[in-house]
Design a protein around this motif. Structure first.
Motif, PDB file in Angstrom:
ATOM      1  N   LEU A 253       1.068  -1.425   0.115  1.00 44.20           N
ATOM      2  CA  LEU A 253       0.066  -0.035  -0.015  1.00 44.20           C
ATOM      3  C   LEU A 253       0.728   1.285   0.033  1.00 44.20           C
ATOM      4  O   LEU A 253       0.527   2.132  -0.862  1.00 44.20           O
ATOM      5  CB  LEU A 253      -0.831   0.104   1.230  1.00 44.20           C
ATOM      6  CG  LEU A 253      -2.105  -1.115   1.076  1.00 44.20           C
ATOM      7  CD1 LEU A 253      -2.867  -0.855   2.408  1.00 44.20           C
ATOM      8  CD2 LEU A 253      -2.910  -0.683  -0.185  1.00 44.20           C
ATOM      9  N   ASP A 254       1.941   1.260   0.899  1.00 46.54           N
ATOM     10  CA  ASP A 254       2.791   2.401   0.895  1.00 46.54           C
ATOM     11  C   ASP A 254       3.438   2.678  -0.647  1.00 46.54           C
ATOM     12  O   ASP A 254       3.654   3.698  -1.203  1.00 46.54           O
ATOM     13  CB  ASP A 254       3.929   2.013   1.855  1.00 46.54           C
ATOM     14  CG  ASP A 254       3.460   2.142   3.366  1.00 46.54           C
ATOM     15  OD1 ASP A 254       2.359   2.647   3.504  1.00 46.54           O
ATOM     16  OD2 ASP A 254       4.482   1.771   4.090  1.00 46.54           O
TER      17      ASP A 254
ATOM     18  N   GLU B 271       0.859   3.897  -2.956  1.00 46.75           N
ATOM     19  CA  GLU B 271       0.543   5.346  -2.552  1.00 46.75           C
ATOM     20  C   GLU B 271       1.720   6.369  -2.931  1.00 46.75           C
ATOM     21  O   GLU B 271       1.407   7.474  -3.742  1.00 46.75           O
ATOM     22  CB  GLU B 271       0.502   5.876  -0.873  1.00 46.75           C
ATOM     23  CG  GLU B 271       0.445   7.256  -0.521  1.00 46.75           C
ATOM     24  CD  GLU B 271      -0.714   7.592  -0.874  1.00 46.75           C
ATOM     25  OE1 GLU B 271      -1.054   8.935  -0.740  1.00 46.75           O
ATOM     26  OE2 GLU B 271      -1.921   6.940  -0.920  1.00 46.75           O
TER      27      GLU B 271
ATOM     28  N   ARG C 289       1.034   6.705  -6.871  1.00 50.43           N
ATOM     29  CA  ARG C 289      -0.008   7.532  -7.058  1.00 50.43           C
ATOM     30  C   ARG C 289       0.393   8.997  -7.111  1.00 50.43           C
ATOM     31  O   ARG C 289       0.134   9.806  -7.774  1.00 50.43           O
ATOM     32  CB  ARG C 289      -1.256   7.338  -6.003  1.00 50.43           C
ATOM     33  CG  ARG C 289      -2.516   8.125  -6.471  1.00 50.43           C
ATOM     34  CD  ARG C 289      -3.279   8.355  -5.076  1.00 50.43           C
ATOM     35  NE  ARG C 289      -2.657   9.133  -3.978  1.00 50.43           N
ATOM     36  CZ  ARG C 289      -2.798  10.468  -3.847  1.00 50.43           C
ATOM     37  NH1 ARG C 289      -3.240  11.266  -5.043  1.00 50.43           N
ATOM     38  NH2 ARG C 289      -2.085  11.199  -2.951  1.00 50.43           N
ATOM     39  N   ASN C 290       1.133   9.307  -5.785  1.00 47.65           N
ATOM     40  CA  ASN C 290       1.769  10.830  -5.870  1.00 47.65           C
ATOM     41  C   ASN C 290       2.667  11.079  -6.989  1.00 47.65           C
ATOM     42  O   ASN C 290       2.569  12.257  -7.396  1.00 47.65           O
ATOM     43  CB  ASN C 290       2.555  10.754  -4.337  1.00 47.65           C
ATOM     44  CG  ASN C 290       1.618  11.026  -3.227  1.00 47.65           C
ATOM     45  OD1 ASN C 290       0.363  10.925  -3.386  1.00 47.65           O
ATOM     46  ND2 ASN C 290       2.066  10.525  -2.017  1.00 47.65           N
TER      47      ASN C 290
END
Length: 148
Positions: A127-128, A131, A134-135
């Motif tokens: 998940l990290d 993320e 995505r950023n």
């Protein structure tokens, strides 16, 4: 990505329990350490003899009743333990954990217990990563090329 990256972030602390400890004491240790499984090792963590989890306790309670609380960890532990090394790839490990239906994997390097990873650790790490991706994409689309 290797499992060693997960260990760097979460730490390599492993709580072990001796096989002759009572299940009641095992419950106390799980609660005190806020964890779901203990590596069974009679030599203080050098070797892995088994793994004992909340799931093992529930199964034993269901099958044998509350008297299991006075029995030893040896009587409820899982003796066939899947392990990994710190060089194993994270994605392969996630697949293996899912296929074998295990939630905790001791990490063993050169025959010695060095850490433990849970399915939660693997999911959190993924998940990290998502993320961060995505950023990066967000900044790229917004025209902030300094992120790439």
């Amino acid at each position: 990505m290797k499992i060693s990256e997960v260990i760097k972030k979460k730490g390599n602390r492993v709580v072990t329990i001796e096989s002759g400890t009572t299940v009641a004491d095992m419950l106390r240790m799980l609660d005190e350490n806020r964890i779901g499984a203990l590596v069974v090792s009679d030599d203080g963590g050098e070797t892995v003899q088994g793994i004992a989890s909340e799931r093992d306790i529930v199964r034993a309670l269901h099958q044998r009743g509350v008297e299991v609380l006075g029995k030893t960890v040896r009587s409820i532990m899982t003796s066939e333990v899947w392990t990994c090394t710190s060089d194993d790839e994270l994605e392969a490990l996630a697949v293996s954990m899912t296929e074998h239906r295990v939630r905790h994997l001791p990490v063993v390097d050169k025959g010695k217990l060095v850490a433990i990873v849970s399915i939660g650790d693997v999911v959190k790490h993924r998940l990290d990563e998502l993320e961060a991706e995505r950023n990066e994409l967000f900044h790229y689309v917004q025209g902030d090329r300094s992120m790439t």
